[in-house]
Motif scaffolding. Structure first.
Motif, PDB file in Angstrom:
ATOM      1  N   UNK A   1       0.846  -1.193   0.000  1.00 33.22           N
ATOM      2  CA  UNK A   1       0.000   0.000   0.000  1.00 33.22           C
ATOM      3  C   UNK A   1       0.880   1.240   0.000  1.00 33.22           C
ATOM      4  N   UNK A   2       0.594   2.183  -0.877  1.00 33.21           N
ATOM      5  CA  UNK A   2       1.294   3.460  -0.865  1.00 33.21           C
ATOM      6  C   UNK A   2       0.707   4.325   0.236  1.00 33.21           C
ATOM      7  N   UNK A   3       1.538   4.700   1.220  1.00 32.98           N
ATOM      8  CA  UNK A   3       1.010   5.511   2.318  1.00 32.98           C
ATOM      9  C   UNK A   3       1.127   6.984   1.993  1.00 32.98           C
ATOM     10  N   UNK A   4       2.320   7.410   1.558  1.00 31.17           N
ATOM     11  CA  UNK A   4       2.553   8.832   1.403  1.00 31.17           C
ATOM     12  C   UNK A   4       3.358   9.072   0.138  1.00 31.17           C
TER      13      UNK A   4
ATOM     14  N   UNK B   1       6.295   6.293   0.157  1.00 35.21           N
ATOM     15  CA  UNK B   1       6.422   5.504   1.384  1.00 35.21           C
ATOM     16  C   UNK B   1       5.450   4.344   1.257  1.00 35.21           C
TER      17      UNK B   1
ATOM     18  N   UNK C   1       3.994   0.500   2.479  1.00 35.27           N
ATOM     19  CA  UNK C   1       3.869  -0.510   3.526  1.00 35.27           C
ATOM     20  C   UNK C   1       3.659  -1.859   2.856  1.00 35.27           C
TER      21      UNK C   1
END
Lengths: 103, 164
Positions: free
Chosen positions: B128-131, B138, B140
């Motif tokens: 998953x792309x967080x930021x 970033x 996860x």
């Protein structure tokens, strides 16, 4: 041919149900928000994907199957956005994931 | 920069939008009568006129050569989704998750390419792309092998080729 359509419909429906079940188990079982998003993403992509594939095989190739193809197409665009929104707000509100940052 | 473009790509992309919208209308309705097709044409033109007027059309979203590359990319993406989905399912049932945060560099030049890359990362289960900062994401990942799969940069290269 009729048997082939019948049994492949059942097979893909079962496969989709299996992925939705394992996604739901993951939603309960995994430890934090960031890991649970992965389980939800599993339901969105593989679960609905295989169920709609089985529906397309069942309905035969007509205008109806084109309509059914539009559903995964829209899910393809909307599901990552919801996942990203949840993880971004969890990150910005200071919720720490259990994982460490690796360089 | 849609404002600085010359007029011709604008009209081409409006025509592409017109064809796509009319195809969508036809697939969803399924009517073949002339009168109803005419009504559909009017509604499509009305929607296009409104979105041109409100300047909400993205003029570099549909270059024509993308229509050829896109199906190949989608088939590759489906293969990737199934592969990492099986890995995620295995992790869920066995319970041996080793979550990781990592930074991924995006080499795409324009915003559409970056958005597509981030979308593809989030779409494959297990990552998953967080930021998003300027050109680093970033991410996860649910396990080490999913993270290494992402860091090999195959997806990055493919999407960069898609948006040339």
């Amino acid at each position: 041919m009729g048997y082939l359509i019948h049994y492949s419909t059942i097979f893909f429906l079962f496969l989709g149900c299996f992925f939705i079940l394992s996604g739901s188990v993951g939603l309960i079982k995994l430890p934090d928000v960031f890991s649970r998003i992965h389980a939800a993403g599993l339901i969105d992509t593989l679960g609905t994907g295989f169920i709609i594939l089985s529906l397309i095989i069942h309905s035969g190739f007509s205008l109806l199957s084109l309509k059914l193809l539009l559903i995964p197409l829209f899910i393809l665009f909307t599901s990552p956005i919801s996942g990203h929104a949840i993880s971004l707000f969890a990150h910005e509100s200071g919720y720490k994931p259990k994982a460490k940052l690796k360089r | 920069m849609p404002k600085n473009n010359p007029d011709s790509p604008k009209t081409i992309s409006i025509i592409v939008y017109f064809i796509l919208l009319f195809a969508l209308w036809f697939v969803l309705s399924g009517y073949l009568k002339t009168l109803l097709l005419f009504f559909g044409l009017i509604s499509v033109i009305f929607v296009l006129w409104m979105s041109v007027r409100s300047k909400s059309l993205n003029y570099d979203a549909f270059p024509l050569k993308l229509l050829i590359k896109l199906p190949i990319y989608w088939i590759w993406l489906i293969k990737e989704i199934i592969k990492s989905g099986l890995t995620t399912t295995k992790i869920i049932w066995k319970g041996n998750y080793t979550p990781q945060l990592l930074k991924v560099k995006a080499s795409q030049k324009n915003d559409t390419g970056k958005a597509n890359y981030a979308n593809a990362i989030t779409l494959t289960p297990g990552t998953v792309t967080i930021e998003i900062n300027k050109d680093t994401f970033l991410v996860h990942a649910l396990s080490k092998e999913l993270a290494e799969d992402l860091q090999s940069g195959e997806m990055d290269k493919l999407i960069k080729g898609l948006h040339k």
